[in-house]
Design a protein around this motif. Structure first.
Motif, mmCIF file in Angstrom:
data_model
loop_
_atom_site.group_PDB
_atom_site.id
_atom_site.type_symbol
_atom_site.label_atom_id
_atom_site.label_comp_id
_atom_site.label_asym_id
_atom_site.label_seq_id
_atom_site.Cartn_x
_atom_site.Cartn_y
_atom_site.Cartn_z
ATOM 1 N N PHE A 96 15.304 7.780 4.427
ATOM 2 C CA PHE A 96 13.828 7.687 4.518
ATOM 3 C C PHE A 96 13.404 6.664 5.569
ATOM 4 O O PHE A 96 12.393 6.840 6.230
ATOM 5 N N TRP A 135 10.968 7.497 8.775
ATOM 6 C CA TRP A 135 9.705 6.811 9.091
ATOM 7 C C TRP A 135 9.766 6.089 10.437
ATOM 8 O O TRP A 135 8.769 6.019 11.149
ATOM 9 N N MET A 159 0.867 8.876 9.697
ATOM 10 C CA MET A 159 0.797 8.438 8.292
ATOM 11 C C MET A 159 0.454 9.593 7.359
ATOM 12 O O MET A 159 0.879 9.640 6.212
ATOM 13 N N GLY A 169 3.403 -0.043 0.521
ATOM 14 C CA GLY A 169 3.771 1.090 1.380
ATOM 15 C C GLY A 169 2.627 1.360 2.338
ATOM 16 O O GLY A 169 2.156 2.481 2.504
ATOM 17 N N GLY A 218 2.072 1.365 5.531
ATOM 18 C CA GLY A 218 2.093 2.025 6.830
ATOM 19 C C GLY A 218 1.412 1.156 7.868
ATOM 20 O O GLY A 218 1.647 -0.058 7.932
ATOM 21 N N ARG A 237 -3.856 1.732 7.269
ATOM 22 C CA ARG A 237 -5.013 2.640 7.221
ATOM 23 C C ARG A 237 -5.873 2.367 5.986
ATOM 24 O O ARG A 237 -7.112 2.264 6.087
ATOM 25 N N GLU A 269 5.403 -3.249 3.583
ATOM 26 C CA GLU A 269 5.775 -2.075 4.373
ATOM 27 C C GLU A 269 7.166 -2.318 4.969
ATOM 28 O O GLU A 269 7.369 -3.333 5.626
ATOM 29 N N PRO A 270 8.101 -1.377 4.753
ATOM 30 C CA PRO A 270 9.473 -1.638 5.218
ATOM 31 C C PRO A 270 9.717 -1.404 6.705
ATOM 32 O O PRO A 270 10.688 -1.916 7.251
ATOM 33 N N LEU A 289 9.640 -1.387 -1.518
ATOM 34 C CA LEU A 289 9.142 -1.830 -2.825
ATOM 35 C C LEU A 289 10.302 -2.110 -3.778
ATOM 36 O O LEU A 289 10.196 -2.968 -4.653
ATOM 37 N N GLN A 290 11.406 -1.411 -3.577
ATOM 38 C CA GLN A 290 12.595 -1.622 -4.415
ATOM 39 C C GLN A 290 13.049 -3.077 -4.369
ATOM 40 O O GLN A 290 13.621 -3.594 -5.326
ATOM 41 N N GLN A 333 0.069 3.749 -2.704
ATOM 42 C CA GLN A 333 -0.342 5.096 -2.276
ATOM 43 C C GLN A 333 0.687 5.745 -1.372
ATOM 44 O O GLN A 333 1.073 5.205 -0.332
ATOM 45 N N TRP A 334 1.095 6.949 -1.751
ATOM 46 C CA TRP A 334 1.950 7.804 -0.912
ATOM 47 C C TRP A 334 3.224 7.097 -0.454
ATOM 48 O O TRP A 334 3.580 7.157 0.713
ATOM 49 N N HIS A 361 9.679 7.535 -2.474
ATOM 50 C CA HIS A 361 10.914 7.006 -1.887
ATOM 51 C C HIS A 361 11.649 6.080 -2.856
ATOM 52 O O HIS A 361 12.614 5.422 -2.467
HETATM 53 C C1 LIG Z 1 2.829 8.693 3.933
HETATM 54 S S1 LIG Z 1 2.909 7.065 4.612
HETATM 55 C C2 LIG Z 1 1.507 6.358 3.776
HETATM 56 C C3 LIG Z 1 1.058 5.066 4.349
HETATM 57 C C4 LIG Z 1 -0.191 4.500 3.668
HETATM 58 N N1 LIG Z 1 0.020 4.282 2.253
HETATM 59 C C5 LIG Z 1 -1.368 5.423 3.888
HETATM 60 O O1 LIG Z 1 -1.808 6.060 2.911
HETATM 61 O O2 LIG Z 1 -1.854 5.498 5.013
HETATM 62 C C6 LIG Z 1 4.307 6.405 3.685
HETATM 63 C C7 LIG Z 1 4.609 4.949 3.980
HETATM 64 O O3 LIG Z 1 5.527 4.478 3.000
HETATM 65 C C8 LIG Z 1 6.471 3.668 3.650
HETATM 66 N N2 LIG Z 1 7.691 3.608 2.827
HETATM 67 C C9 LIG Z 1 8.785 4.388 2.904
HETATM 68 N N3 LIG Z 1 9.688 4.022 1.998
HETATM 69 C C10 LIG Z 1 9.152 2.982 1.318
HETATM 70 C C11 LIG Z 1 9.629 2.142 0.273
HETATM 71 N N4 LIG Z 1 10.819 2.329 -0.261
HETATM 72 N N5 LIG Z 1 8.835 1.151 -0.157
HETATM 73 C C12 LIG Z 1 7.606 0.976 0.405
HETATM 74 N N6 LIG Z 1 7.107 1.731 1.384
HETATM 75 C C13 LIG Z 1 7.869 2.720 1.849
HETATM 76 C C14 LIG Z 1 6.673 4.344 4.993
HETATM 77 O O4 LIG Z 1 7.285 3.490 5.937
HETATM 78 C C15 LIG Z 1 5.258 4.726 5.336
HETATM 79 O O5 LIG Z 1 4.617 3.697 6.012
#
Ligand SMILES: C[S@@+](CC[C@H](N)C(=O)[O-])C[C@H]1O[C@@H](n2cnc3c(N)ncnc32)[C@H](O)[C@@H]1O
Length: 227
Positions: free
Chosen positions: A14, A18, A28, A69, A71, A74, A91-92, A119-120, A135-136, A140
């Protein structure tokens, strides 16, 4: 019996996915940048609704929030900064976190700490946040990682604070979670979320569907949680 979908989730996969995505709203939102407005409005409406439903257990004003998470920031830029005095970022992917750090906020709130972490691996400080917005990105995390993260959120949320999850819902005909190989994520069912909330011992006080998204997208659901 085949393996549970979440066992396929791979951090290497993942993160590589990204890292290959441009730091744009289009990136995003998976090629649907036009939904951003409705998304932010829906989030604002949902927060107002829970604050009205539970006025005595909703902090006002919201001091510190966190965008999990995040991104490119936004959600922080277009929504959280309008309701929180300070918004932290988790944000990773470093290039996204850098964008989020410099994001132009539309509200009076300021961007606070930026944690470059999955987040883990992130443990928030206790009683820090009036609003933890997720959100979203939970797709992962494996099921047991979601439970462990929610248990840490329970400690990190302030006395009257809220944990809000906004995620896609599985539309699988057989009613199960669905693994997506492309970004190494799982889309869960509402039933699965409710089961994970029980395991984490968090109460879901309100849930709603986001409205106004194109029909071809997954339904998106909000959950308002408290310890
Ligand atoms: C679909 S985008 C959504 C970004 C933001 N939440 C938005 O709604 O605009 C997913 C985001 O989750 C991040 N992500 C991926 N794996 C993650 C993890 N294990 N923990 C936290 N964030 C993660 C990605 O890098 C990416 O920025």
């Amino acid at each position: 019996m085949s393996a549970a979908p979440d066992t396929n989730i791979s951090p290497t996969a993942f993160l590589n996915y990204w890292k290959s995505i441009p730091s744009t709203v289009d990136g995003m939102l998976g090629g649907y940048p036009q939904i951003s407005r409705a998304d932010l409005k829906g989030s604002s409406n949902f927060l107002t609704k829970i604050q009205r439903l539970f006025p005595s257990s909703s902090p006002s004003p919201l001091q510190r929030g966190v965008d999990c998470g995040a991104g490119i920031g936004r959600v922080t830029s277009g929504f959280l900064s309008t309701v929180c005095e300070t918004v932290d970022i988790v944000e990773p992917v470093e290039k996204f976190a850098n964008e989020a750090r410099d994001a132009k906020v539309t509200g009076p709130g300021a961007i606070g700490n930026v944690y470059v972490s999955c987040l883990q691996d992130w443990t928030p400080e206790e009683r820090q946040y009036d609003l933890i917005w997720i959100q979203w990105c939970l797709g992962h995390l494996k099921d047991k990682e979601v439970v462990a993260f929610l248990m840490r959120c329970k400690k990190a949320v302030s006395m009257d604070g809220w944990i809000v999850i906004k995620e896609n819902m599985s539309t699988d005909r057989e009613g199960g979670d669905v693994f997506d190989e492309m970004d190494s994520s799982v889309t869960r069912t509402d039933e699965k979320f409710q089961k994970l909330f029980k395991e984490a011992d968090v109460r879901c006080l309100k849930t709603d569907l986001q409205r106004g998204f194109p029909k071809e997208l997954y339904p998106v659901r909000f959950y308002a949680l408290k310890p």
